[in-house]
Design a protein around this motif. Structure first.
Motif, PDB file in Angstrom:
ATOM      1  N   CYS A   1       2.422 -43.164  39.560  1.00 18.03           N
ATOM      2  CA  CYS A   1       3.169 -44.379  39.925  1.00 18.03           C
ATOM      3  C   CYS A   1       4.176 -44.697  38.819  1.00 18.03           C
ATOM      4  O   CYS A   1       3.929 -45.528  37.946  1.00 18.03           O
ATOM      5  N   PHE A   2       5.322 -44.017  38.862  1.00 15.57           N
ATOM      6  CA  PHE A   2       6.284 -44.129  37.770  1.00 15.57           C
ATOM      7  C   PHE A   2       6.990 -45.488  37.788  1.00 15.57           C
ATOM      8  O   PHE A   2       7.212 -46.069  38.855  1.00 15.57           O
ATOM      9  N   PRO A   3       7.331 -46.009  36.608  1.00 13.69           N
ATOM     10  CA  PRO A   3       7.928 -47.345  36.501  1.00 13.69           C
ATOM     11  C   PRO A   3       9.212 -47.452  37.313  1.00 13.69           C
ATOM     12  O   PRO A   3       9.980 -46.506  37.412  1.00 13.69           O
ATOM     13  N   SER A   4       9.414 -48.628  37.868  1.00 15.77           N
ATOM     14  CA  SER A   4      10.562 -49.018  38.684  1.00 15.77           C
ATOM     15  C   SER A   4      10.506 -48.418  40.081  1.00 15.77           C
ATOM     16  O   SER A   4      11.108 -48.948  41.013  1.00 15.77           O
ATOM     17  N   GLY A   5       9.763 -47.339  40.270  1.00 19.33           N
ATOM     18  CA  GLY A   5       9.600 -46.774  41.602  1.00 19.33           C
ATOM     19  C   GLY A   5       8.362 -47.301  42.293  1.00 19.33           C
ATOM     20  O   GLY A   5       8.339 -47.461  43.512  1.00 19.33           O
ATOM     21  N   PHE A   6       7.323 -47.579  41.513  1.00 20.78           N
ATOM     22  CA  PHE A   6       6.046 -48.026  42.066  1.00 20.78           C
ATOM     23  C   PHE A   6       5.480 -49.178  41.244  1.00 20.78           C
ATOM     24  O   PHE A   6       5.902 -49.436  40.115  1.00 20.78           O
ATOM     25  N   GLU A   7       4.462 -49.801  41.826  1.00 21.48           N
ATOM     26  CA  GLU A   7       3.702 -50.835  41.131  1.00 21.48           C
ATOM     27  C   GLU A   7       2.560 -50.184  40.341  1.00 21.48           C
ATOM     28  O   GLU A   7       2.166 -49.060  40.641  1.00 21.48           O
ATOM     29  N   PRO A   8       1.996 -50.874  39.344  1.00 20.93           N
ATOM     30  CA  PRO A   8       0.796 -50.344  38.684  1.00 20.93           C
ATOM     31  C   PRO A   8      -0.394 -50.356  39.648  1.00 20.93           C
ATOM     32  O   PRO A   8      -0.445 -51.162  40.571  1.00 20.93           O
ATOM     33  N   MET A   9      -1.338 -49.460  39.426  1.00 24.74           N
ATOM     34  CA  MET A   9      -2.630 -49.531  40.108  1.00 24.74           C
ATOM     35  C   MET A   9      -3.504 -50.506  39.313  1.00 24.74           C
ATOM     36  O   MET A   9      -3.533 -50.447  38.082  1.00 24.74           O
ATOM     37  N   ILE A  10      -4.206 -51.399  40.000  1.00 20.88           N
ATOM     38  CA  ILE A  10      -5.035 -52.396  39.331  1.00 20.88           C
ATOM     39  C   ILE A  10      -6.500 -51.987  39.449  1.00 20.88           C
ATOM     40  O   ILE A  10      -7.022 -51.814  40.552  1.00 20.88           O
ATOM     41  N   PHE A  11      -7.136 -51.812  38.293  1.00 19.77           N
ATOM     42  CA  PHE A  11      -8.569 -51.500  38.261  1.00 19.77           C
ATOM     43  C   PHE A  11      -9.342 -52.813  38.115  1.00 19.77           C
ATOM     44  O   PHE A  11      -8.976 -53.648  37.303  1.00 19.77           O
ATOM     45  N   PRO A  12     -10.411 -53.027  38.918  1.00 15.69           N
ATOM     46  CA  PRO A  12     -11.049 -52.083  39.835  1.00 15.69           C
ATOM     47  C   PRO A  12     -10.580 -52.175  41.289  1.00 15.69           C
ATOM     48  O   PRO A  12     -10.895 -51.304  42.088  1.00 15.69           O
ATOM     49  N   ASN A  13      -9.839 -53.232  41.663  1.00 15.94           N
ATOM     50  CA  ASN A  13      -9.575 -53.512  43.079  1.00 15.94           C
ATOM     51  C   ASN A  13      -8.995 -52.325  43.840  1.00 15.94           C
ATOM     52  O   ASN A  13      -9.420 -52.010  44.953  1.00 15.94           O
ATOM     53  N   ASP A  14      -7.997 -51.662  43.248  1.00 15.83           N
ATOM     54  CA  ASP A  14      -7.294 -50.603  43.976  1.00 15.83           C
ATOM     55  C   ASP A  14      -8.079 -49.300  44.049  1.00 15.83           C
ATOM     56  O   ASP A  14      -7.630 -48.342  44.686  1.00 15.83           O
ATOM     57  N   PHE A  15      -9.249 -49.255  43.420  1.00 18.13           N
ATOM     58  CA  PHE A  15     -10.079 -48.047  43.438  1.00 18.13           C
ATOM     59  C   PHE A  15     -11.324 -48.236  44.312  1.00 18.13           C
ATOM     60  O   PHE A  15     -12.178 -47.351  44.374  1.00 18.13           O
ATOM     61  N   THR A  16     -11.452 -49.384  44.946  1.00 15.43           N
ATOM     62  CA  THR A  16     -12.635 -49.666  45.758  1.00 15.43           C
ATOM     63  C   THR A  16     -12.489 -49.091  47.163  1.00 15.43           C
ATOM     64  O   THR A  16     -11.385 -48.863  47.657  1.00 15.43           O
ATOM     65  N   TYR A  17     -13.629 -48.871  47.785  1.00 15.99           N
ATOM     66  CA  TYR A  17     -13.707 -48.503  49.203  1.00 15.99           C
ATOM     67  C   TYR A  17     -15.140 -48.738  49.642  1.00 15.99           C
ATOM     68  O   TYR A  17     -15.986 -49.150  48.815  1.00 15.99           O
ATOM     69  N   LYS A  18     -15.442 -48.550  50.891  1.00 15.13           N
ATOM     70  CA  LYS A  18     -16.794 -48.795  51.382  1.00 15.13           C
ATOM     71  C   LYS A  18     -17.780 -47.904  50.622  1.00 15.13           C
ATOM     72  O   LYS A  18     -17.683 -46.677  50.654  1.00 15.13           O
ATOM     73  N   GLY A  19     -18.711 -48.537  49.913  1.00 12.81           N
ATOM     74  CA  GLY A  19     -19.666 -47.800  49.093  1.00 12.81           C
ATOM     75  C   GLY A  19     -19.339 -47.832  47.612  1.00 12.81           C
ATOM     76  O   GLY A  19     -20.115 -47.346  46.791  1.00 12.81           O
ATOM     77  N   LEU A  20     -18.193 -48.405  47.247  1.00 14.95           N
ATOM     78  CA  LEU A  20     -17.816 -48.520  45.831  1.00 14.95           C
ATOM     79  C   LEU A  20     -17.060 -49.833  45.660  1.00 14.95           C
ATOM     80  O   LEU A  20     -15.868 -49.917  45.957  1.00 14.95           O
ATOM     81  N   ASP A  21     -17.780 -50.887  45.196  1.00 15.18           N
ATOM     82  CA  ASP A  21     -17.139 -52.198  45.121  1.00 15.18           C
ATOM     83  C   ASP A  21     -16.667 -52.513  43.705  1.00 15.18           C
ATOM     84  O   ASP A  21     -16.987 -51.811  42.736  1.00 15.18           O
ATOM     85  N   ALA A  22     -15.908 -53.581  43.596  1.00 16.98           N
ATOM     86  CA  ALA A  22     -15.251 -53.940  42.337  1.00 16.98           C
ATOM     87  C   ALA A  22     -16.256 -54.280  41.242  1.00 16.98           C
ATOM     88  O   ALA A  22     -16.101 -53.863  40.091  1.00 16.98           O
ATOM     89  N   ASP A  23     -17.296 -55.036  41.571  1.00 16.65           N
ATOM     90  CA  ASP A  23     -18.273 -55.431  40.546  1.00 16.65           C
ATOM     91  C   ASP A  23     -19.017 -54.219  39.996  1.00 16.65           C
ATOM     92  O   ASP A  23     -19.320 -54.150  38.802  1.00 16.65           O
TER      93      ASP A  23
END
Length: 588
Positions: free
Chosen positions: A195-217
């Motif tokens: 996610c290169f600067p100015s082209g994309f937003e940063p990925m936010i840990f943990p929210n953007d890495f969650t999915y069913k079976g892997l939650d933020a907490d």
């Protein structure tokens, strides 16, 4: 050449294709009775290079052949396929239902598109060695924005006692949390690396890495956070004494000074600096950190190789005896234009006149629409739209003012104080000056973040490797421009290393492609993908030849078995180079 490490630089599809070409040449040349690719034990990558690294490693650890990975990547990097998929995800609400904690933005849309590419595989794939892959370790690099350091997603071998950390010295998955690190999706790891600067937003840990079976907490609990004295202010409202980290970061020394060490509990209050122009209370109340393109810190993925080399030495294992840095960008700028201030009549109108006209439009347009009490025509609807647009800035300012009153927000920022005091003076500036200041800032920041800074970091890492008495003798710089017009204006029949005109043309074409995640219609008509892959193939052959010639000039003593193998390899490389001169794409 029996223990090889590779590094794939960033650079979008240009980097991915060049890295693929380099891999394919290593696969097609033998050394010691086996393809040279099978001697590769470590691959580090960032940004676009991580596409090739992760896809190849996925096929390898899944028991599939190189040819399958090669054809798959060539097909997936066709035209605008990825961009079409990602923008389709971005515009579809249904696509986000399975990942409700993810921010709906462009980088996460690419992440969901990547997830299809990887068939929803996670990082645990690289801990399964049942197919006996030749790779011992891979590392995908991102940059974390709390400390401004590399954040390394390093594969974990259950049988090894010397795995690299998933993270860095300040933020990392602790020993108990590593099983959760292995549940991270390959797609999210690739997205955070690219996610290169100015082209994309940063990925936010943990929210953007969650999915069913892997939650933020759960992800928060897996992280050990050690704040340095500039970022950590308090922990659970308890003042901490200064102490320096030593040895294991989870057990800092009580006696050393210099850093503030936090407990492993990830709840903490952070200080993010004096100029946080868009603060977010929720971000600081619960533990979050941002991840962005690995190229921000190391666009050649060299630092991860140096760390892996040091781990080999410390564990008394055989260190890498060849390092190939595959890079698609030079250390030097091509040059950019910057906007000049225009002096036309419209440009001389002061800003306050424009604001007065804007306020007048806010009042007059609604009045005209009310006065014209009749069935609306198309013109009336256009006028209503323009009227609504003129009111948007005022409504936003009103909303912000009310929100600040309700939340009792006060700002002690020196920046805000100075803006209130001297900001009104800007109202007298002409529109041309305002426009110029905005355009010059945008372009200079883009240039700084995407080129000057990255090239300065590139020079530092190149200097570190190619002047080091440890790394220089075993290192090859394999750059996309090596056989381009940068180094060869014309072919020279008397020089055995001189490329053909066709090779020079292809290398020049390859190096000039921009950093994108697509091949547009112009790229496709010029067969850009093929040009870059082929350039990776013959450039790798060229640089291996030069490396062996360098070894021959420095080696002394009797003719050993290893030297006999090198001689045989050199003959194969020379034969291939002749073929490349005759037809540059013979291996494509």
């Amino acid at each position: 050449m029996k223990n090889i490490a590779l590094a794939f630089s960033g650079g979008g599809y240009r980097a991915a294709c060049f890295s693929l070409g380099s891999l394919s040449y290593l696969r097609n040349v033998e050394y010691g009775g086996a393809p040279l690719l099978e001697k590769v034990k470590f691959i580090s990558s960032t940004s676009g290079g991580s596409i090739t690294n992760l896809v190849y490693a996925q096929f390898l650890f899944g028991g599939k052949t190189f040819e399958e990975a090669y054809r798959f990547l060539l097909d997936e990097m066709d035209g605008e396929k990825l961009l079409a998929s990602a923008t389709g995800v971005l515009s579809s609400s249904r696509e986000w239902s399975e990942r409700p904690d993810k921010s709906r933005n462009l980088i996460n849309a690419f992440s969901i598109a990547y997830d299809r590419l990887f068939k929803k595989a996670d990082f645990s794939l690289f801990s399964d060695r049942s197919h006996q892959p030749h790779l011992e370790e891979i590392c995908v690099n991102a940059t974390e924005f709390t400390n401004g350091l590399p954040f390394r997603f390093q594969s974990q071998d259950p049988a090894s006692q010397h795995n690299g950390k998933v993270g860095n010295r300040f933020i990392f998955f602790n020993r108990n949390g590593l099983p959760l690190a292995l549940k991270l999706k390959l797609a999210d790891i690739l997205a955070s690396s690219s996610c290169f600067p100015s082209g994309f937003e940063p990925m936010i840990f943990p929210n953007d890495f969650t999915y069913k079976g892997l939650d933020a907490d759960a992800l928060r609990s897996a992280i050990s956070f050690t704040g340095n004295s500039f970022t950590l202010r308090e922990l659970d409202d308890e003042k901490l004494s200064a102490r320096k980290l030593s040895g294991d970061q989870s057990n800092p020394s009580e006696t050393d000074t210099g850093y503030i060490a936090a407990k492993n509990t990830p709840g903490r209050v952070l200080k993010y600096g004096n100029v946080d122009i868009i603060p977010d209370k929720e971000f600081t109340e619960k533990f979050h950190f941002g991840l962005m393109d690995g190229g921000v810190d190391d666009n050649q993925a060299i630092d991860a190789f140096e760390k892996a080399y040091a781990r080999k030495v410390s564990s008394k294992a055989e260190p890498y005896n060849l390092f190939i840095s595959c890079d698609v960008t030079s250390n030097f700028l091509d040059g950019y234009t910057l906007p000049l201030q225009k002096k036309g009549l419209f440009s001389r109108v002061p800003l306050y006149v424009f604001i007065i006209l804007w306020i007048a439009a806010m009042a007059v347009l609604p009045a005209l629409l009310i006065w014209a009490a009749r069935p609306w025509t198309g013109i009336d609807f256009v006028g209503a739209t323009i009227s609504a647009i003129t009111w948007l800035p005022a409504l936003y300012l009103l909303y912000t003012w009310i929100q600040n009153l309700l939340t009792d927000r006060t700002s002690n920022s020196s920046f805000n104080a100075m803006l209130k005091k001297y900001g009104p003076r800007f109202l007298t500036l002409p529109l041309g000056a305002i426009k110029h200041m905005i355009a010059a800032r945008i372009k200079s920041v883009f240039l700084l973040a995407n080129d000057i800074y990255l090239k300065q970091i590139r020079r530092m890492y190149y200097s570190d490797v190619f002047t080091s008495p440890v790394y220089h003798p075993i290192s090859i710089q394999n750059a996309i421009y090596d056989l381009s017009r940068v180094n060869f204006k014309d072919t020279d029949p008397s020089d055995p290393f001189s490329p053909s005109d066709d090779m020079i043309t292809l290398a020049e074409q390859a190096r000039m492609m921009g950093t994108t995640l697509w091949f547009d219609s112009n790229n496709q008509s010029a067969e850009m993908k093929k040009a870059i892959v082929v350039t990776g193939q013959f450039t790798t052959c060229y640089n291996l030849l030069k490396y062996i010639s360098r070894l021959e000039q420095t080696n002394t003593g009797n003719h050993t078995a290893t030297e006999a193998e090198l001689t045989q390899l050199k003959r194969r490389l020379e034969a291939d180079y002749v073929k490349f001169k005759a037809r540059a794409d013979f291996m494509y």
